[in-house]
Write an enzyme that holds these catalytic residues in place. Structure first.
Site, PDB file in Angstrom:
ATOM      1  N   GLN A 162       0.835  -1.218   0.000  1.00 26.76           N
ATOM      2  CA  GLN A 162       0.000   0.000   0.000  1.00 26.76           C
ATOM      3  C   GLN A 162       0.867   1.265   0.000  1.00 26.76           C
ATOM      4  O   GLN A 162       0.480   2.306   0.536  1.00 26.76           O
ATOM      5  CB  GLN A 162      -0.973  -0.008   1.187  1.00 26.76           C
ATOM      6  CG  GLN A 162      -2.199  -0.873   0.961  1.00 26.76           C
ATOM      7  CD  GLN A 162      -3.060  -0.391  -0.218  1.00 26.76           C
ATOM      8  OE1 GLN A 162      -3.131   0.796  -0.522  1.00 26.76           O
ATOM      9  NE2 GLN A 162      -3.699  -1.322  -0.907  1.00 26.76           N
ATOM     10  N   SER A 163       2.033   1.191  -0.624  1.00 24.53           N
ATOM     11  CA  SER A 163       2.938   2.342  -0.677  1.00 24.53           C
ATOM     12  C   SER A 163       2.331   3.507  -1.443  1.00 24.53           C
ATOM     13  O   SER A 163       1.949   3.375  -2.614  1.00 24.53           O
ATOM     14  CB  SER A 163       4.241   1.914  -1.355  1.00 24.53           C
ATOM     15  OG  SER A 163       4.994   3.049  -1.749  1.00 24.53           O
TER      16      SER A 163
END
Ligand SMILES: *Cc1c(COP(=O)(O)O)cnc(C)c1O
Length: 351
Positions: free
Chosen positions: A89-90
């Site tokens: 989920q960068s």
């Protein structure tokens, strides 16, 4: 004095390649309803929020400022493909994918995930929409943001080269000497806005991960003679190595700018007490901060970074660590897409 110092920094920055990607300057919001909810002027300082969640590029966030310099550097080197790493989920990966779309480049993301089939939601969904290729790496330690991705990155570099393309590898979080320039520039912008408003905040709170933001903010504050002390709130473990990284990349940025100032390790300490159970794992204080900001200001914080930064600010106000007579700044670094994942949705309670 302030004008002179930002003029010197602006002149030094103007010699660096930069591709406009962000909507700048970002606004400053006076969070009067939040202040009221925290006890009003008798108990709580004035809280100003620098809205870097509104940098616009691909749903916004702090990485847009770094990417302006990183993508320009990549293009100057003749690169055709941006490669970067991060958690599944960068935000940095999502914004790199968005920047590649705008810059007409290919993008391959090497992302660390706890499962082979991560939910196609939030940032990962946007990575796909922006047209990036995604390779997954297994997670090793919940306190750290990434796994052992070097071999996969090397393989992707080799594939790109074999296909006649020119890869440019952006380190995790965009935190390189080039990326640091984004928050040197962001600091000049902020210091000029504060001078215009006639306010001198005592502290600037921000969430700290891969340390590029910290390196840029700290170098920028020194170069611009900023009034505030920096209050970096760590969201993942890894000190003291990360302090060493921050110093290295900050001083690399100063050298690129041909300015004499350098940072030392004591300039770069962060507060480790708001990490909770690990990187990306919501905390009670963070969930409270998300609900409070949403219900007072209709400003959205994210579960991974800004909620922990704001939880620290709130705890410090309640604990009397900041004087109600002061003004404090909060740098909203973005991260909103992670709200739209089931791992976060499963942790919120109804009002
Ligand atoms: C990346 C990120 C940060 C931390 O910035 P670093 O430069 O990696 O320390 C803070 N907030 C959000 C929302 C981010 O995506």
């Amino acid at each position: 004095m302030t004008v002179t110092t930002t003029a010197r920094v602006r002149a030094a920055l103007s010699a660096q390649p930069r591709l406009p990607l962000a909507e700048l300057p970002t606004p400053i919001h006076d969070a009067v309803r939040l202040r009221e909810a925290l006890g009003g002027p008798a108990r709580c300082p004035r809280i100003l929020i620098k809205r870097d969640d509104l940098t616009a590029l691909g749903l916004g966030g702090n990485k847009a400022r770094k990417l302006e310099y990183l993508v320009a550097d990549a293009k100057a080197q003749g690169a055709t493909t941006l490669i970067t790493t991060g958690a599944v989920q960068s935000n940095h990966a999502r914004m790199t994918a968005a920047a590649a779309a705008v810059a007409g480049m290919r993008c391959v993301l090497v992302l660390t995930a706890a499962t082979d089939h991560p939910e196609l939601a939030g940032n990962l969904l946007l990575d796909r929409l922006f047209g990036a290729g995604v390779r997954l790496v297994p997670a090793i330690d919940p306190m750290l943001a990434v796994g052992q991705d070097e071999a996969i990155v090397a393989a992707v570099v080799a594939e790109e080269e074999a296909a006649g393309r020119v890869p440019y590898v952006i380190p995790v979080g965009g935190s390189s000497g080039v990326g640091v320039l984004g928050y040197v520039s962001g600091t000049a912008e902020l210091v000029e806005q504060l001078a215009e408003m006639g306010v001198s905040p005592a502290r600037l709170y921000y969430a700290s991960g891969s340390r590029g933001t910290q390196a840029g903010l700290t170098l920028g504050a020194k170069l611009c003679g900023a009034s505030y002390q920096l209050a970096g709130i760590a969201v993942s473990a890894g000190e003291p190595e990360k302090i060493e990284r921050a110093r290295r990349i900050a001083n690399e940025a100063a050298a690129r700018l041909r300015l004499p100032e350098r940072l030392d390790l004591p300039d770069l300490i962060t507060d480790q007490s708001f990490i909770g159970d690990g990187y990306g794992i919501p905390t009670t204080g963070g969930r409270e901060a998300i609900a409070l900001l949403a219900r007072t200001e209709a400003i959205l914080l994210d579960p991974c970074y800004t909620s922990k930064g704001m939880a620290a600010l709130i705890a410090h106000v309640r604990g009397g660590e900041v004087s109600p007579a002061d003004t404090v700044m909060f740098l909203h670094t973005g991260g909103i897409p992670a709200l739209f994942t089931s791992s976060f949705a499963g942790t919120i309670e109804p009002a």
